[in-house]
Motif scaffolding. Structure first.
Motif, PDB file in Angstrom:
ATOM      1  N   ALA A 159      68.489 -41.897  82.138  1.00 30.79           N
ATOM      2  CA  ALA A 159      69.022 -41.817  83.501  1.00 30.79           C
ATOM      3  C   ALA A 159      69.009 -43.142  84.261  1.00 30.79           C
ATOM      4  CB  ALA A 159      68.243 -40.775  84.302  1.00 30.79           C
ATOM      5  N   GLU A 160      68.561 -44.225  83.659  1.00 32.46           N
ATOM      6  CA  GLU A 160      68.535 -45.501  84.390  1.00 32.46           C
ATOM      7  C   GLU A 160      69.909 -45.871  84.962  1.00 32.46           C
ATOM      8  OE1 GLU A 160      65.284 -48.725  83.414  1.00 32.46           O
ATOM      9  OE2 GLU A 160      66.317 -48.156  81.577  1.00 32.46           O
ATOM     10  N   PRO A 161      71.000 -45.799  84.178  1.00 35.14           N
ATOM     11  CA  PRO A 161      72.310 -46.163  84.751  1.00 35.14           C
ATOM     12  C   PRO A 161      72.731 -45.245  85.901  1.00 35.14           C
ATOM     13  CG  PRO A 161      72.398 -46.130  82.346  1.00 35.14           C
ATOM     14  CD  PRO A 161      71.102 -45.502  82.737  1.00 35.14           C
ATOM     15  N   LEU A 162      72.379 -43.955  85.823  1.00 33.36           N
ATOM     16  CA  LEU A 162      72.738 -43.022  86.890  1.00 33.36           C
ATOM     17  C   LEU A 162      72.030 -43.389  88.192  1.00 33.36           C
ATOM     18  CD1 LEU A 162      72.496 -39.646  84.919  1.00 33.36           C
ATOM     19  CD2 LEU A 162      74.558 -40.973  85.430  1.00 33.36           C
ATOM     20  N   LEU A 163      70.748 -43.703  88.094  1.00 32.24           N
ATOM     21  CA  LEU A 163      69.996 -44.070  89.285  1.00 32.24           C
ATOM     22  C   LEU A 163      70.526 -45.370  89.886  1.00 32.24           C
ATOM     23  CD1 LEU A 163      67.642 -43.228  91.083  1.00 32.24           C
ATOM     24  CD2 LEU A 163      66.128 -44.543  89.596  1.00 32.24           C
ATOM     25  N   GLU A 164      70.872 -46.323  89.011  1.00 32.81           N
ATOM     26  CA  GLU A 164      71.369 -47.612  89.508  1.00 32.81           C
ATOM     27  C   GLU A 164      72.758 -47.485  90.140  1.00 32.81           C
ATOM     28  OE1 GLU A 164      70.978 -50.727  86.645  1.00 32.81           O
ATOM     29  OE2 GLU A 164      68.837 -50.364  86.344  1.00 32.81           O
ATOM     30  N   LEU A 165      73.529 -46.459  89.752  1.00 32.37           N
ATOM     31  CA  LEU A 165      74.798 -46.212  90.449  1.00 32.37           C
ATOM     32  C   LEU A 165      74.578 -45.911  91.930  1.00 32.37           C
ATOM     33  CD1 LEU A 165      76.835 -43.994  87.960  1.00 32.37           C
ATOM     34  CD2 LEU A 165      77.438 -46.287  88.758  1.00 32.37           C
ATOM     35  N   LEU A 166      73.442 -45.300  92.234  1.00 26.64           N
ATOM     36  CA  LEU A 166      73.139 -44.910  93.607  1.00 26.64           C
ATOM     37  C   LEU A 166      72.452 -46.021  94.392  1.00 26.64           C
ATOM     38  CD1 LEU A 166      71.842 -41.282  92.899  1.00 26.64           C
ATOM     39  CD2 LEU A 166      74.109 -41.951  93.692  1.00 26.64           C
ATOM     40  N   VAL A 167      71.527 -46.704  93.773  1.00 26.57           N
ATOM     41  CA  VAL A 167      70.725 -47.684  94.529  1.00 26.57           C
ATOM     42  C   VAL A 167      71.071 -49.132  94.187  1.00 26.57           C
ATOM     43  CG1 VAL A 167      68.807 -46.111  94.879  1.00 26.57           C
ATOM     44  CG2 VAL A 167      68.840 -47.549  92.837  1.00 26.57           C
ATOM     45  N   GLY A 168      71.949 -49.326  93.209  1.00 25.14           N
ATOM     46  CA  GLY A 168      72.310 -50.681  92.808  1.00 25.14           C
ATOM     47  C   GLY A 168      71.371 -51.228  91.746  1.00 25.14           C
ATOM     48  N   ALA A 169      71.729 -52.384  91.192  1.00 24.11           N
ATOM     49  CA  ALA A 169      70.886 -53.030  90.183  1.00 24.11           C
ATOM     50  C   ALA A 169      69.582 -53.486  90.825  1.00 24.11           C
ATOM     51  CB  ALA A 169      71.612 -54.226  89.578  1.00 24.11           C
ATOM     52  N   PRO A 170      68.489 -53.509  90.070  1.00 31.24           N
ATOM     53  CA  PRO A 170      67.218 -53.943  90.650  1.00 31.24           C
ATOM     54  C   PRO A 170      67.240 -55.420  91.040  1.00 31.24           C
ATOM     55  CG  PRO A 170      67.005 -53.663  88.271  1.00 31.24           C
ATOM     56  CD  PRO A 170      68.358 -53.128  88.652  1.00 31.24           C
ATOM     57  N   GLU A 171      66.501 -55.732  92.105  1.00 28.67           N
ATOM     58  CA  GLU A 171      66.353 -57.131  92.491  1.00 28.67           C
ATOM     59  C   GLU A 171      65.602 -57.921  91.422  1.00 28.67           C
ATOM     60  OE1 GLU A 171      64.537 -57.603  96.277  1.00 28.67           O
ATOM     61  OE2 GLU A 171      65.997 -56.360  97.335  1.00 28.67           O
ATOM     62  N   LYS A 172      64.614 -57.273  90.822  1.00 27.88           N
ATOM     63  CA  LYS A 172      63.862 -57.901  89.736  1.00 27.88           C
ATOM     64  C   LYS A 172      63.113 -56.826  88.970  1.00 27.88           C
ATOM     65  CE  LYS A 172      59.935 -59.105  92.727  1.00 27.88           C
ATOM     66  NZ  LYS A 172      59.024 -60.207  93.144  1.00 27.88           N
ATOM     67  N   VAL A 173      62.655 -57.187  87.777  1.00 36.22           N
ATOM     68  CA  VAL A 173      61.825 -56.314  86.961  1.00 36.22           C
ATOM     69  C   VAL A 173      60.496 -57.008  86.752  1.00 36.22           C
ATOM     70  CG1 VAL A 173      61.573 -55.184  84.726  1.00 36.22           C
ATOM     71  CG2 VAL A 173      63.831 -55.299  85.805  1.00 36.22           C
ATOM     72  N   GLN A 174      59.414 -56.326  87.090  1.00 36.71           N
ATOM     73  CA  GLN A 174      58.084 -56.905  86.968  1.00 36.71           C
ATOM     74  C   GLN A 174      57.148 -55.876  86.360  1.00 36.71           C
ATOM     75  OE1 GLN A 174      57.446 -57.731  91.168  1.00 36.71           O
ATOM     76  NE2 GLN A 174      56.242 -55.858  91.413  1.00 36.71           N
ATOM     77  N   CYS A 175      55.903 -56.242  86.180  1.00 35.89           N
ATOM     78  CA  CYS A 175      54.951 -55.320  85.586  1.00 35.89           C
ATOM     79  C   CYS A 175      54.661 -54.164  86.538  1.00 35.89           C
ATOM     80  CB  CYS A 175      53.664 -56.039  85.213  1.00 35.89           C
ATOM     81  SG  CYS A 175      52.761 -56.749  86.609  1.00 35.89           S
ATOM     82  N   GLY A 176      54.295 -53.014  85.978  1.00 31.61           N
ATOM     83  CA  GLY A 176      53.961 -51.839  86.763  1.00 31.61           C
ATOM     84  C   GLY A 176      52.795 -51.105  86.136  1.00 31.61           C
ATOM     85  N   GLY A 177      52.046 -50.391  86.961  1.00 35.25           N
ATOM     86  CA  GLY A 177      50.838 -49.710  86.501  1.00 35.25           C
ATOM     87  C   GLY A 177      49.609 -50.421  87.040  1.00 35.25           C
ATOM     88  N   THR A 178      48.586 -49.654  87.380  1.00 35.87           N
ATOM     89  CA  THR A 178      47.423 -50.231  88.068  1.00 35.87           C
ATOM     90  C   THR A 178      46.738 -51.319  87.262  1.00 35.87           C
ATOM     91  OG1 THR A 178      47.009 -48.248  89.369  1.00 35.87           O
ATOM     92  CG2 THR A 178      45.139 -49.699  88.995  1.00 35.87           C
ATOM     93  N   SER A 179      46.471 -51.082  85.979  1.00 34.13           N
ATOM     94  CA  SER A 179      45.693 -52.069  85.227  1.00 34.13           C
ATOM     95  C   SER A 179      46.452 -53.383  85.083  1.00 34.13           C
ATOM     96  CB  SER A 179      45.303 -51.519  83.853  1.00 34.13           C
ATOM     97  OG  SER A 179      46.431 -51.137  83.097  1.00 34.13           O
ATOM     98  N   ILE A 180      47.745 -53.322  84.775  1.00 32.88           N
ATOM     99  CA  ILE A 180      48.496 -54.562  84.581  1.00 32.88           C
ATOM    100  C   ILE A 180      48.779 -55.249  85.919  1.00 32.88           C
ATOM    101  CG2 ILE A 180      50.803 -53.514  84.611  1.00 32.88           C
ATOM    102  CD1 ILE A 180      51.546 -55.386  82.286  1.00 32.88           C
ATOM    103  N   GLN A 181      48.961 -54.465  86.993  1.00 33.53           N
ATOM    104  CA  GLN A 181      49.162 -55.066  88.314  1.00 33.53           C
ATOM    105  C   GLN A 181      47.900 -55.796  88.773  1.00 33.53           C
ATOM    106  OE1 GLN A 181      51.810 -55.011  90.562  1.00 33.53           O
ATOM    107  NE2 GLN A 181      53.042 -53.238  90.123  1.00 33.53           N
ATOM    108  N   ALA A 182      46.752 -55.159  88.588  1.00 31.57           N
ATOM    109  CA  ALA A 182      45.495 -55.821  88.951  1.00 31.57           C
ATOM    110  C   ALA A 182      45.292 -57.091  88.129  1.00 31.57           C
ATOM    111  CB  ALA A 182      44.322 -54.859  88.759  1.00 31.57           C
ATOM    112  N   CYS A 183      45.655 -57.029  86.846  1.00 35.99           N
ATOM    113  CA  CYS A 183      45.531 -58.224  85.992  1.00 35.99           C
ATOM    114  C   CYS A 183      46.446 -59.346  86.473  1.00 35.99           C
ATOM    115  CB  CYS A 183      45.835 -57.858  84.541  1.00 35.99           C
ATOM    116  SG  CYS A 183      44.490 -56.997  83.706  1.00 35.99           S
TER     117      CYS A 183
END
Length: 407
Positions: A83-107
């Motif tokens: 569903a990634e392309p469907l969601l991006e049709l509504l909100v547009g392409a992401p500004e950026k892609v970065q890490c996600g999740g508590t452990s990797i964000q804290a790191c």
């Protein structure tokens, strides 16, 4: 000492805190986040869209629309990995892609401060490695090495979590955002990063430092096998001399899910963290310190940390001065991320920060626990709200990882 004076001193003491930090190991939540700043036009499309894709996606979209109308934020799961392309049709392409999740964000936050935390990471795709901070270490051929030295492993693409940033005042489709927040749309079922080399080696690498556990929510029946593995490893961290093993909560569907996770963890963590909404929704309503103390007593914890927009609290059986320092460090780290949109290696009090006058009192609530509370440097219109709780955790645990003689 006023709140501002406390943080001015902390700005000066940041380097000393980093120098005194012991080792840090972290698992077991890591993915990539695709960031979307929702505009008026995108909000209009989101709220009014109908019959966009599969029945599963359309049902998830309907839930998303109800959350937007209610002003609710949090994590929304839609079981549709295509569903990634469907969601991006509504909100547009992401500004950026970065890490996600508590452990990797804290790191990421610790890496910006100049530390080299060890992270559990089973996904070695190019996309995931590119989104992981270079100062973070991963296990490779049985040894901890910096991310840039780890080779990518081809495999199926794991969808990013799509983070919809909602800014105060944004309006569309009859909805006006009344508080800057975010909704995270998750398209792939969650799996813990139970990496064999990390499980084998991390106990010998955590002595004198801290261990962070996260990602135990949303596992479904997989929790019955996965969480006991985490509990056993957390116990080994404690036996190896970790100063503190901390479990950070997140979006649990209901209190019973959290209760089962805590039962499976069997008291193998010293500290649990959550935001104020999670405390009320998952633990209980009432005076926050008393509710947190009941939870701490029930699960034999040394401390329960609650972070809110305008205050942070630790209900604990530890040194109050150290707890206040840890809360302030977490709050300042989060405020700097809010002001800049990503973790900062140098801390400053954001110019637009305000300090609440009315915060919960510092009291001794019950069961022999006491409550330490600090006002946070709060921003009405942060540059980003993503990862603020995770960055708070990094500052809190930075102090907990430090030598006891710091004051």
């Amino acid at each position: 000492m006023t709140a501002r004076e406390r943080y001015e001193r902390l700005v000066e003491d940041r380097a000393a805190l980093v120098a005194r930090s012991g080792p840090i190991v972290a698992g077991f939540s890591a993915t990539t986040d695709a960031l979307h700043r929702v505009t008026d036009t995108a909000l209009e499309r989101l709220v009014t869209a109908e019959h966009v894709g599969s029945a599963i996606f359309d049902a998830g979209l309907a839930t998303l629309q109800s959350w937007l109308r209610e002003g609710r934020d949090g994590e929304l799961f839609i079981d549709d990995e295509s569903a990634e392309p469907l969601l991006e049709l509504l909100v547009g392409a992401p500004e950026k892609v970065q890490c996600g999740g508590t452990s990797i964000q804290a790191c990421w936050s610790w890496s910006e401060l100049g530390l080299s935390p060890l992270l559990a990471l089973t996904n070695r795709s190019e996309r995931q490695l590119r989104a992981t901070a270079g100062g973070v270490r991963l296990m490779s051929a049985g040894e901890p090495v910096p991310v840039p030295q780890v080779e990518a492993v081809p495999g199926p693409m794991v969808p990013s979590n799509h983070v919809l940033e909602l800014t105060l005042g944004t309006s569309g489709g009859g909805v006006t955002v009344t508080r800057s927040s975010r909704i995270t749309v998750v398209l792939a079922r969650k799996r813990l990063h139970l990496e064999d080399d990390f499980i084998a080696r991390s106990p010998e690498l955590v002595g004198g430092g801290v261990g962070l556990v996260s990602g135990l929510n949303g596992l479904g029946q997989a929790r019955e096998e996965a969480v006991p593995v985490v509990a056993e490893l957390a116990s080994r961290w404690q036996e190896a001399g970790a100063r503190l093993v901390h479990l950070e909560l997140a979006e649990y569907a209901r209190p019973a899910e959290l209760a089962r996770v805590m039962e499976l963890m069997r008291g193998q963590v010293d500290s649990v963290g959550m935001n104020a909404s999670e405390l009320e929704r998952l633990v209980g309503s009432g005076e926050p310190a008393a509710v947190a103390a009941d939870f701490a007593e029930a699960h034999r914890l040394l401390r329960v940390v609650v972070h809110a927009d305008r205050w942070a609290m630790s209900v604990h059986r530890l040194d109050p001065a150290r707890e206040e320092l840890a809360l302030a460090a977490g709050s300042l780290a989060a405020a700097n991320r809010a002001a800049h949109g990503e973790p900062q290696g140098i801390w400053a009090i954001p110019r637009e920060a305000r300090f609440a006058v009315e915060i919960p009192p510092s009291v001794s609530p019950r069961h022999g626990y006491r409550a330490s509370v600090v006002a946070t440097p709060y921003l009405d219109t942060p540059r980003s709200t993503i990862g603020l709780g995770d960055t708070f955790v990094s500052g809190d645990l930075l102090v907990q990882a430090g030598s006891e003689d710091f004051n």
